[in-house]
Motif scaffolding. Structure first.
Motif, PDB file in Angstrom:
ATOM      1  N   UNK A  52       0.830  -1.205   0.000  1.00 24.18           N
ATOM      2  CA  UNK A  52       0.000   0.000   0.000  1.00 24.18           C
ATOM      3  C   UNK A  52       0.863   1.252   0.000  1.00 24.18           C
ATOM      4  N   UNK A  53       1.953   1.257   0.796  1.00 23.82           N
ATOM      5  CA  UNK A  53       2.840   2.420   0.833  1.00 23.82           C
ATOM      6  C   UNK A  53       3.478   2.664  -0.535  1.00 23.82           C
ATOM      7  N   UNK A  54       3.910   1.590  -1.164  1.00 18.63           N
ATOM      8  CA  UNK A  54       4.510   1.729  -2.489  1.00 18.63           C
ATOM      9  C   UNK A  54       3.499   2.286  -3.481  1.00 18.63           C
ATOM     10  N   UNK A  55       2.267   1.835  -3.401  1.00 13.65           N
ATOM     11  CA  UNK A  55       1.221   2.305  -4.297  1.00 13.65           C
ATOM     12  C   UNK A  55       0.938   3.783  -4.057  1.00 13.65           C
ATOM     13  N   UNK A  56       0.943   4.191  -2.757  1.00 10.48           N
ATOM     14  CA  UNK A  56       0.690   5.597  -2.425  1.00 10.48           C
ATOM     15  C   UNK A  56       1.806   6.494  -2.935  1.00 10.48           C
ATOM     16  N   UNK A  57       3.012   5.948  -2.994  1.00  9.75           N
ATOM     17  CA  UNK A  57       4.159   6.721  -3.496  1.00  9.75           C
ATOM     18  C   UNK A  57       4.241   6.688  -5.012  1.00  9.75           C
ATOM     19  N   UNK A  58       3.247   6.048  -5.638  1.00  9.12           N
ATOM     20  CA  UNK A  58       3.222   6.003  -7.084  1.00  9.12           C
ATOM     21  C   UNK A  58       4.100   4.934  -7.682  1.00  9.12           C
ATOM     22  N   UNK A  59       4.544   4.029  -6.829  1.00 11.49           N
ATOM     23  CA  UNK A  59       5.391   2.941  -7.333  1.00 11.49           C
ATOM     24  C   UNK A  59       4.491   1.757  -7.629  1.00 11.49           C
ATOM     25  N   UNK A  60       4.522   1.327  -8.882  1.00  3.25           N
ATOM     26  CA  UNK A  60       3.671   0.227  -9.290  1.00  3.25           C
ATOM     27  C   UNK A  60       4.214  -1.090  -8.745  1.00  3.25           C
ATOM     28  N   UNK A  61       3.321  -1.863  -8.150  1.00  2.04           N
ATOM     29  CA  UNK A  61       3.740  -3.157  -7.601  1.00  2.04           C
ATOM     30  C   UNK A  61       4.143  -4.098  -8.718  1.00  2.04           C
ATOM     31  N   UNK A  62       5.070  -5.009  -8.397  1.00  3.46           N
ATOM     32  CA  UNK A  62       5.484  -6.011  -9.383  1.00  3.46           C
ATOM     33  C   UNK A  62       4.290  -6.847  -9.809  1.00  3.46           C
ATOM     34  N   UNK A  63       4.353  -7.336 -11.056  1.00  4.92           N
ATOM     35  CA  UNK A  63       3.264  -8.176 -11.556  1.00  4.92           C
ATOM     36  C   UNK A  63       3.132  -9.447 -10.737  1.00  4.92           C
ATOM     37  N   UNK A  64       4.235  -9.855 -10.153  1.00  6.76           N
ATOM     38  CA  UNK A  64       4.199 -11.106  -9.384  1.00  6.76           C
ATOM     39  C   UNK A  64       3.927 -10.907  -7.915  1.00  6.76           C
ATOM     40  N   UNK A  65       3.505  -9.696  -7.529  1.00 11.04           N
ATOM     41  CA  UNK A  65       3.303  -9.447  -6.097  1.00 11.04           C
ATOM     42  C   UNK A  65       2.199 -10.312  -5.502  1.00 11.04           C
ATOM     43  N   UNK A  66       1.130 -10.533  -6.285  1.00 20.28           N
ATOM     44  CA  UNK A  66       0.046 -11.380  -5.781  1.00 20.28           C
ATOM     45  C   UNK A  66       0.553 -12.792  -5.555  1.00 20.28           C
ATOM     46  N   UNK A  67       1.351 -13.277  -6.534  1.00 20.63           N
ATOM     47  CA  UNK A  67       1.942 -14.600  -6.367  1.00 20.63           C
ATOM     48  C   UNK A  67       2.919 -14.629  -5.216  1.00 20.63           C
ATOM     49  N   UNK A  68       3.629 -13.513  -5.011  1.00 15.24           N
ATOM     50  CA  UNK A  68       4.557 -13.444  -3.894  1.00 15.24           C
ATOM     51  C   UNK A  68       3.848 -13.532  -2.564  1.00 15.24           C
ATOM     52  N   UNK A  69       2.662 -12.913  -2.496  1.00 15.51           N
ATOM     53  CA  UNK A  69       1.877 -12.971  -1.263  1.00 15.51           C
ATOM     54  C   UNK A  69       1.435 -14.408  -0.980  1.00 15.51           C
ATOM     55  N   UNK A  70       0.963 -15.102  -2.016  1.00 12.25           N
ATOM     56  CA  UNK A  70       0.514 -16.482  -1.843  1.00 12.25           C
ATOM     57  C   UNK A  70       1.670 -17.396  -1.458  1.00 12.25           C
ATOM     58  N   UNK A  71       2.824 -17.160  -2.099  1.00 10.15           N
ATOM     59  CA  UNK A  71       3.991 -17.986  -1.782  1.00 10.15           C
ATOM     60  C   UNK A  71       4.441 -17.763  -0.346  1.00 10.15           C
TER      61      UNK A  71
END
Length: 306
Positions: A52-71
């Protein structure tokens, strides 16, 4: 003749394994898994907060972030190997322990005292509930069902060494007067009938033995006699209730005391049994043998016997 179970004191070993794996399984379900869940929730909350902090700073999350969360969640919730294996083995061990303690137990025949009914190498099943329900390990009867009958093939704890299992045929029940004279049985004054069969060839010793069919108060079964062996019982022990037995040159006579049984092997002149070491108390009973489930040297042996 002693009968060995598939492992030495397998019942005790199995019980200890069941308790250990069961305790680990219980602790994991009600304690360790909740700890892992709490750690995972905290780590996932931190992961989401960072995203969320990265998103608020305008930094786009990695495409694999959802997979990273599950892993990350899968890694944190994964059971340690020692818990995973214990949890997998517990139900199997518990099932085996229940089956062999209360239903059926396997044994292996190591000697020839029950030939020709049972041969060396026969793997047999013993019905554990025929004569009542007994607590495992201590072998204490808690529920009575049936009493052993003359002619039953029974497994029991050897009276002189309770760690050893023996198998013999029940010849006398409580109150019976057993007379064995010149290798012929009389029970309560009734002479047991015999029918001559073809001689039996002992493959191991390449020796022939006289084979008979004995009708033990309604139970037909085969026995062997060695005509070279004497009729008398040499050097019987000074066993409990020895005063109820008398021995002479032609054989012996015994009165079976209450709560005990007189056992003999079918290979009559090659069996150390109640003639030598005495009666079998009810508390020594393991179960009734009834089925050969395997003999690696002779598959034709598979089947029921009596």
């Amino acid at each position: 003749m002693s009968v060995q179970s598939l492992l030495g004191n397998f019942a005790l070993i199995l019980f200890v394994l069941m308790v250990v794996t069961g305790v680990i399984w219980f602790l994991d379900v009600f304690f360790f898994s909740k700890q892992r869940r709490a750690r995972a929730d905290a780590a996932l909350a931190e992961f989401d907060s960072r995203a969320a902090r990265l998103s608020a700073d305008g930094i786009k999350a990695d495409a694999g972030s959802a997979g990273g969360r599950a892993a990350l969640e899968s890694k944190l919730l994964k059971q340690p190997a020692w818990i995973e294996y214990s949890g997998s083995f517990f139900p199997v061990i518990a099932l085996v322990f229940f089956l062999r303690s209360f239903l059926y137990e396997p044994f292996k025949i190591p000697s020839s005292s029950m030939v020709p009914t049972l041969l060396v190498g026969d793997l047999i099943l013993v019905n554990k509930f025929t004569y009542g329900i007994r607590l495992p390990i201590v072998n204490k009867k808690v529920i009575s069902i049936n009493d052993p009958q003359r002619g039953d093939v029974m497994v029991f704890k050897y009276p002189k060494d309770m760690t050893v299992d023996y198998i013999k045929r029940v010849v006398g029940v409580p109150g019976d007067k057993i007379v064995y004279k010149n290798k012929r049985l009389t029970v309560n004054g009734e002479e047991i009938s015999y029918k001559t069969l073809p001689d039996f060839l002992d493959d191991e010793n390449l020796t022939y033995y006289k084979q008979l069919e004995e009708n033990l108060t309604g139970v037909d079964h085969k026995i062997l006699n060695d005509e070279r062996a004497p009729s008398f019982v040499p050097n019987p022990d000074n066993f409990p209730h020895r005063e109820l037995c008398s021995y002479n040159a032609e054989g012996f006579a015994c009165t079976v005391p209450p709560g005990e049984y007189f056992m003999m092997g079918d290979n009559r002149d090659n069996s150390l049994d109640s003639r030598y070491w005495g009666f079998v108390p009810d508390q020594n009973i393991v179960g009734k043998a009834f089925f050969v489930w395997m003999n690696l040297g002779n598959l034709k042996r598979i089947g029921a016997f009596h």
